[in-house]
Write a protein that holds these residues in place. Structure first.
Motif, mmCIF file in Angstrom:
data_model
loop_
_atom_site.group_PDB
_atom_site.id
_atom_site.type_symbol
_atom_site.label_atom_id
_atom_site.label_comp_id
_atom_site.label_asym_id
_atom_site.label_seq_id
_atom_site.Cartn_x
_atom_site.Cartn_y
_atom_site.Cartn_z
ATOM 1 N N THR A 173 0.711 -1.337 0.104
ATOM 2 C CA THR A 173 -0.036 -0.004 -0.098
ATOM 3 C C THR A 173 0.802 1.177 -0.081
ATOM 4 N N GLU A 174 0.203 2.494 -0.291
ATOM 5 C CA GLU A 174 0.878 3.541 -0.316
ATOM 6 C C GLU A 174 0.906 4.358 1.143
ATOM 7 N N LYS A 175 1.971 4.905 1.467
ATOM 8 C CA LYS A 175 1.784 5.719 2.633
ATOM 9 C C LYS A 175 0.480 6.738 2.571
ATOM 10 N N GLY A 176 -0.246 6.551 4.019
ATOM 11 C CA GLY A 176 -1.380 7.588 4.243
ATOM 12 C C GLY A 176 -2.713 6.506 3.768
ATOM 13 N N LYS A 177 -2.490 5.558 3.325
ATOM 14 C CA LYS A 177 -3.978 4.715 2.892
ATOM 15 C C LYS A 177 -4.312 3.950 4.036
ATOM 16 N N ASP A 178 -5.374 3.443 4.147
ATOM 17 C CA ASP A 178 -5.898 2.452 5.215
ATOM 18 C C ASP A 178 -5.906 0.966 4.611
ATOM 19 N N VAL A 179 -5.519 0.272 5.682
ATOM 20 C CA VAL A 179 -5.598 -1.414 5.238
ATOM 21 C C VAL A 179 -6.476 -2.259 6.418
ATOM 22 N N GLU A 180 -7.067 -3.144 5.904
ATOM 23 C CA GLU A 180 -7.647 -4.036 6.511
ATOM 24 C C GLU A 180 -7.001 -5.555 6.647
ATOM 25 N N LEU A 181 -6.909 -6.143 7.874
ATOM 26 C CA LEU A 181 -6.074 -7.463 7.561
ATOM 27 C C LEU A 181 -7.131 -8.367 8.418
ATOM 28 N N ARG A 182 -7.208 -9.498 7.706
ATOM 29 C CA ARG A 182 -8.218 -10.465 8.388
ATOM 30 C C ARG A 182 -7.894 -11.452 8.791
ATOM 31 N N CYS A 183 -8.367 -12.087 10.043
ATOM 32 C CA CYS A 183 -7.811 -13.433 10.579
ATOM 33 C C CYS A 183 -9.106 -14.224 10.694
ATOM 34 N N ASP A 184 -9.044 -15.577 10.334
ATOM 35 C CA ASP A 184 -9.953 -16.427 10.671
ATOM 36 C C ASP A 184 -9.435 -17.672 11.435
ATOM 37 N N PRO A 185 -9.919 -17.553 12.832
ATOM 38 C CA PRO A 185 -9.205 -18.575 13.720
ATOM 39 C C PRO A 185 -9.945 -19.718 13.599
ATOM 40 N N ILE A 186 -9.109 -20.824 14.276
ATOM 41 C CA ILE A 186 -9.567 -22.244 14.259
ATOM 42 C C ILE A 186 -10.992 -22.238 14.879
ATOM 43 N N THR A 188 -10.931 -8.458 12.407
ATOM 44 C CA THR A 188 -10.140 -7.702 11.251
ATOM 45 C C THR A 188 -9.261 -6.525 12.011
ATOM 46 N N LEU A 189 -7.991 -6.393 11.525
ATOM 47 C CA LEU A 189 -6.921 -5.244 12.174
ATOM 48 C C LEU A 189 -6.971 -4.374 11.081
ATOM 49 N N THR A 190 -7.205 -3.120 11.518
ATOM 50 C CA THR A 190 -7.535 -1.986 10.606
ATOM 51 C C THR A 190 -6.362 -1.110 11.010
ATOM 52 N N ILE A 191 -5.448 -0.483 10.128
ATOM 53 C CA ILE A 191 -4.300 0.506 10.171
ATOM 54 C C ILE A 191 -4.856 1.654 9.385
ATOM 55 N N GLN A 192 -5.218 2.774 10.050
ATOM 56 C CA GLN A 192 -5.321 3.893 9.179
ATOM 57 C C GLN A 192 -4.147 4.971 8.964
ATOM 58 N N ARG A 193 -4.226 5.362 7.824
ATOM 59 C CA ARG A 193 -3.141 6.374 7.497
ATOM 60 C C ARG A 193 -1.735 5.635 7.644
ATOM 61 N N THR A 194 -1.508 4.504 6.935
ATOM 62 C CA THR A 194 -0.336 3.789 7.398
ATOM 63 C C THR A 194 0.963 4.778 6.740
ATOM 64 N N GLN A 195 1.859 3.985 7.702
ATOM 65 C CA GLN A 195 3.160 4.731 7.682
ATOM 66 C C GLN A 195 4.249 3.786 7.249
ATOM 67 N N GLN A 196 5.361 4.179 6.765
ATOM 68 C CA GLN A 196 6.409 3.072 6.368
ATOM 69 C C GLN A 196 6.865 2.466 7.556
ATOM 70 N N PRO A 247 -0.464 -18.084 9.129
ATOM 71 C CA PRO A 247 0.835 -17.793 8.423
ATOM 72 C C PRO A 247 1.260 -16.159 8.272
ATOM 73 N N GLY A 248 0.417 -15.496 8.594
ATOM 74 C CA GLY A 248 0.657 -14.163 8.516
ATOM 75 C C GLY A 248 0.124 -13.320 7.473
ATOM 76 N N THR A 249 0.355 -11.906 7.557
ATOM 77 C CA THR A 249 0.045 -11.108 6.318
ATOM 78 C C THR A 249 1.254 -10.191 6.336
ATOM 79 N N ARG A 250 1.965 -9.944 5.244
ATOM 80 C CA ARG A 250 3.242 -9.143 4.955
ATOM 81 C C ARG A 250 2.740 -7.942 4.247
ATOM 82 N N LEU A 251 2.666 -6.937 5.256
ATOM 83 C CA LEU A 251 2.264 -5.538 4.732
ATOM 84 C C LEU A 251 3.736 -4.780 4.505
ATOM 85 N N THR A 252 3.563 -4.002 3.260
ATOM 86 C CA THR A 252 4.735 -3.285 2.831
ATOM 87 C C THR A 252 3.823 -1.798 2.591
#
Lengths: 114, 112
Positions: free
Chosen positions: A13-26, A76-84, A107-112
């Protein structure tokens, strides 16, 4: 049986954008955890859910980070206004119930953040 | 607060060598102790655990003993294999169901 799943596996994602990461537990696991794995910081705890409530959110690094869990399942984990400095692998784990020691990791989500 | 300190890595060994990865901890109460392993391209997996002093956790030939007097939980294996190459994390949990506090991780490479 199915383990903990996370999506997406990779997110750029680009700096300043919001992202949502999802987790489905057992299925049936009532406890859910988010951690962050980054170079220089190692593995850091972010937040813990028991059911839909979060008794421990002390690891969230700033108010740009939030998380929710609905129906005692998906989170859901949400990160607003993402930074490097948010670039990391975000890990989710679940446990069968409070008081059970072992946590099962996804297994994780790799966020760049560019 | 709680903390976990692992020996600095990376560690490189030949197959069949003896492995020790040191782990010491600081905690206010009586934590449970864990070793997690992360194989290349895979997620974290629990390797072994111990929940009280003098307990010995063991799995896949790895062992670790909970030493309250030295606040340590060193990981050992008598004869490593190439397939043991991975990153190993020592961790603690103050109370059942609570967060895990991890050490820095130790990269182990085993050469044939």
């Amino acid at each position: 049986g199915a383990g903990v799943s996370q999506s997406p596996s990779n997110k750029v994602t680009e700096k300043g954008k919001d992202v949502e990461l999802r987790c489905d537990p057992i299925s049936g696991h009532t406890a859910l955890y988010w951690y962050r794995q980054s170079l220089g910081q190692g593995l850091e705890f972010l937040i813990y859910f028991q059911g839909n409530s979060a008794p421990d959110k002390s690891g969230l690094p700033s108010d740009r980070f939030s998380a929710e869990r609905t129906g005692g399942s998906v989170s859901t984990l949400t990160i607003q206004r993402t930074q490097q400095e948010d670039s990391a692998v975000y890990l989710c784990a679940s446990s069968p119930k409070s008081g059970y020691n072992e946590q099962f990791f996804g297994p994780g989500t790799r966020l760049t953040v560019l | 607060g709680d903390s976990v300190t692992q020996m600095e890595g990376p560690v490189t060994l030949s197959e069949e060598a003896f492995l020790t990865i040191n782990c010491t901890y600081t905690a206010t109460g009586y934590p449970s102790l864990f070793w997690y392993v992360q194989y290349p391209g895979e997620g974290l997996q629990l390797l072994l655990k111990a929940t009280k002093a003098d307990d010995k956790g063991s799995n896949k030939g790895f062992e670790a003993t909970y030493r309250k007097e030295t606040t340590s939980f060193h990981l050992e294996k008598g004869s490593v294999q190439v397939s043991d190459s991975a990153v190993y994390f020592c961790a603690l949990s103050e109370t059942s169901g609570s967060r895990l506090t991890f050490g820095e991780g130790t990269q182990l490479t085993v050469n044939p």
